[in-house]
Enzyme design. Structure first.
Site, PDB file in Angstrom:
ATOM      1  N   PRO A 186       0.795  -1.224   0.000  1.00 22.84           N
ATOM      2  CA  PRO A 186       0.000   0.000   0.000  1.00 22.84           C
ATOM      3  C   PRO A 186       0.831   1.280   0.000  1.00 22.84           C
ATOM      4  CG  PRO A 186      -0.141  -1.107   2.126  1.00 22.84           C
ATOM      5  CD  PRO A 186       0.538  -2.054   1.178  1.00 22.84           C
ATOM      6  N   ASN A 187       0.324   2.242  -0.739  1.00 21.57           N
ATOM      7  CA  ASN A 187       0.850   3.612  -0.811  1.00 21.57           C
ATOM      8  C   ASN A 187       2.149   3.742  -1.605  1.00 21.57           C
ATOM      9  OD1 ASN A 187      -1.273   4.785   0.834  1.00 21.57           O
ATOM     10  ND2 ASN A 187      -0.343   3.673   2.533  1.00 21.57           N
TER      11      ASN A 187
ATOM     12  N   TYR B 171      11.113   8.983   1.694  1.00 20.32           N
ATOM     13  CA  TYR B 171      11.116   7.911   0.697  1.00 20.32           C
ATOM     14  C   TYR B 171      11.792   8.303  -0.616  1.00 20.32           C
ATOM     15  CZ  TYR B 171       7.724   5.830   3.912  1.00 20.32           C
ATOM     16  OH  TYR B 171       7.105   5.298   5.024  1.00 20.32           O
TER      17      TYR B 171
ATOM     18  N   ASN C 284       8.269  -5.376  -1.052  1.00 16.54           N
ATOM     19  CA  ASN C 284       8.159  -4.266  -0.114  1.00 16.54           C
ATOM     20  C   ASN C 284       6.688  -4.213   0.287  1.00 16.54           C
ATOM     21  OD1 ASN C 284       7.916  -1.947   1.356  1.00 16.54           O
ATOM     22  ND2 ASN C 284       9.056  -0.652  -0.074  1.00 16.54           N
TER      23      ASN C 284
ATOM     24  N   ALA D  56       3.083  -0.916   4.826  1.00 17.71           N
ATOM     25  CA  ALA D  56       2.631  -1.047   6.215  1.00 17.71           C
ATOM     26  C   ALA D  56       2.187  -2.469   6.566  1.00 17.71           C
ATOM     27  CB  ALA D  56       1.506  -0.062   6.470  1.00 17.71           C
TER      28      ALA D  56
ATOM     29  N   HIS E 133       4.157  -4.743   8.982  1.00 17.71           N
ATOM     30  CA  HIS E 133       4.061  -4.678  10.446  1.00 17.71           C
ATOM     31  C   HIS E 133       2.756  -5.251  10.980  1.00 17.71           C
ATOM     32  CE1 HIS E 133       7.215  -1.914   9.362  1.00 17.71           C
ATOM     33  NE2 HIS E 133       6.358  -1.084   8.804  1.00 17.71           N
TER      34      HIS E 133
ATOM     35  N   ASP F 199       1.868 -15.795   6.320  1.00 20.84           N
ATOM     36  CA  ASP F 199       1.461 -17.177   6.054  1.00 20.84           C
ATOM     37  C   ASP F 199       1.608 -17.502   4.568  1.00 20.84           C
ATOM     38  OD1 ASP F 199       0.896 -17.640   8.700  1.00 20.84           O
ATOM     39  OD2 ASP F 199      -1.283 -17.515   8.490  1.00 20.84           O
TER      40      ASP F 199
ATOM     41  N   GLU G 240      13.154  -9.068   1.340  1.00 17.94           N
ATOM     42  CA  GLU G 240      12.282  -7.972   1.793  1.00 17.94           C
ATOM     43  C   GLU G 240      13.032  -6.651   1.611  1.00 17.94           C
ATOM     44  OE1 GLU G 240      11.508  -8.405   5.972  1.00 17.94           O
ATOM     45  OE2 GLU G 240      10.450  -6.491   6.142  1.00 17.94           O
TER      46      GLU G 240
ATOM     47  N   HIS H 155      12.803  -2.278   2.110  1.00 14.43           N
ATOM     48  CA  HIS H 155      12.161  -1.029   2.543  1.00 14.43           C
ATOM     49  C   HIS H 155      13.049   0.129   2.131  1.00 14.43           C
ATOM     50  CE1 HIS H 155       9.265  -3.248   4.886  1.00 14.43           C
ATOM     51  NE2 HIS H 155      10.269  -3.991   5.290  1.00 14.43           N
ATOM     52  N   LEU H 156      12.436   1.182   1.633  1.00  8.65           N
ATOM     53  CA  LEU H 156      13.223   2.360   1.260  1.00  8.65           C
ATOM     54  C   LEU H 156      13.822   3.008   2.500  1.00  8.65           C
ATOM     55  CD1 LEU H 156      10.317   2.767  -0.826  1.00  8.65           C
ATOM     56  CD2 LEU H 156      12.335   3.677  -1.943  1.00  8.65           C
ATOM     57  N   SER H 157      13.003   3.122   3.550  1.00 14.63           N
ATOM     58  CA  SER H 157      13.473   3.764   4.785  1.00 14.63           C
ATOM     59  C   SER H 157      14.029   2.696   5.731  1.00 14.63           C
ATOM     60  CB  SER H 157      12.304   4.491   5.461  1.00 14.63           C
ATOM     61  OG  SER H 157      11.302   3.561   5.843  1.00 14.63           O
TER      62      SER H 157
ATOM     63  N   ARG I  58       6.983   0.306  13.631  1.00 15.91           N
ATOM     64  CA  ARG I  58       7.601  -0.115  12.361  1.00 15.91           C
ATOM     65  C   ARG I  58       8.784  -1.048  12.584  1.00 15.91           C
ATOM     66  NH1 ARG I  58       5.227   3.309   8.485  1.00 15.91           N
ATOM     67  NH2 ARG I  58       4.762   5.300   9.427  1.00 15.91           N
TER      68      ARG I  58
HETATM   69  C1  DQA Z   1       8.120   1.164   3.879  1.00 10.59           C
HETATM   70  C2  DQA Z   1       8.182   1.286   5.410  1.00 10.59           C
HETATM   71  C3  DQA Z   1       6.817   1.013   6.018  1.00 10.59           C
HETATM   72  O1  DQA Z   1       6.876   1.144   7.432  1.00 10.59           O
HETATM   73  C4  DQA Z   1       5.800   2.006   5.496  1.00 10.59           C
HETATM   74  O2  DQA Z   1       4.514   1.699   5.998  1.00 10.59           O
HETATM   75  C5  DQA Z   1       5.791   2.078   4.018  1.00 10.59           C
HETATM   76  C6  DQA Z   1       7.060   2.084   3.304  1.00 10.59           C
HETATM   77  C7  DQA Z   1       9.471   1.559   3.239  1.00 10.59           C
HETATM   78  O3  DQA Z   1       9.661   1.212   2.090  1.00 10.59           O
HETATM   79  O4  DQA Z   1      10.285   2.223   3.869  1.00 10.59           O
HETATM   80  O5  DQA Z   1       4.747   2.205   3.397  1.00 10.59           O
HETATM   81  O6  DQA Z   1       7.849  -0.166   3.540  1.00 10.59           O
END
Ligand code: DQA
Length: 185
Positions: free
Chosen positions: A51-52, A64, A115, A118, A121, A128, A139, A141-143, A152
């Protein structure tokens, strides 16, 4: 039946004090067993985004970055071609759709980069689904989720991934791609 190699933390101090690359490589029979008899026909790498992440470039750019998801896809497609892979690249805001895409990777993928945004978490359903896979999972994550809010700092995905790359921005996807290639026989 798996052996964990200690976490390797590389601090990328030049970028921001919070940038970090965490690669936890594990020798795991579950991760390795799916590759016997692999042919060129199934050299497809799945890249799934939660998402997002469709808003990358506009969403909290100080956190990001300004690279869009389209830019990331373009870079990975080039990389895939150079390495003899095809790419399935998806983004969804829906948890169930993300689970369906993991099932698709299970059926047709040689490896998976994810990735989960959210859902990292919160989603036991995603964890599963990933547990059913015998292909390697990285896995991304940008941050650096470990340097952010407490909620997080827990990932339901990391324990079932071969490796985790976070905190190096969009280039984390390329690093994940290279790490995944090394895990695919
Ligand atoms: C994220 C980190 C997550 O905590 C956050 O909800 C995101 C982006 C990252 O790529 O840093 O949507 O996955």
């Amino acid at each position: 039946n798996h052996v964990l190699v200690p976490w390797i933390d590389i601090c990328v101090a030049a970028a921001t004090p919070f940038m970090r690359v965490d690669i936890a490589m594990q020798t795991d029979a579950r991760q390795m067993s799916g590759h016997k008899g692999m042919t060129m026909a199934n050299r497809k790498i799945f890249v799934l985004n939660g998402p997002n992440l469709n808003l990358l470039g506009q969403r909290e750019p100080e956190l990001y970055g300004t690279t869009t998801l389209g830019d990331i896809e373009t870079g990975l497609r080039q990389r895939a071609e150079q390495n003899g892979f095809t790419l399935a690249f998806h983004q969804t805001n829906a948890e169930g759709t993300l689970v369906d895409q993991v099932h698709e990777a299970m059926a047709h993928g040689a490896g998976l980069i994810i990735n989960p945004g959210a859902y990292t978490h919160t989603s036991i359903a995603l964890r599963d689904a990933l547990l059913a896979l015998s292909i390697p999972i990285i896995e991304v994550h940008l941050s650096n989720i470990h340097a952010r809010e407490a909620f997080r700092q827990t990932s339901h995905v990391s324990p079932v991934a071969a490796g985790v790359i976070c905190g190096v921005g969009a280039q984390g996807y390329a690093r994940a791609f290279d790490a995944l290639c090394a895990l695919i026989p």
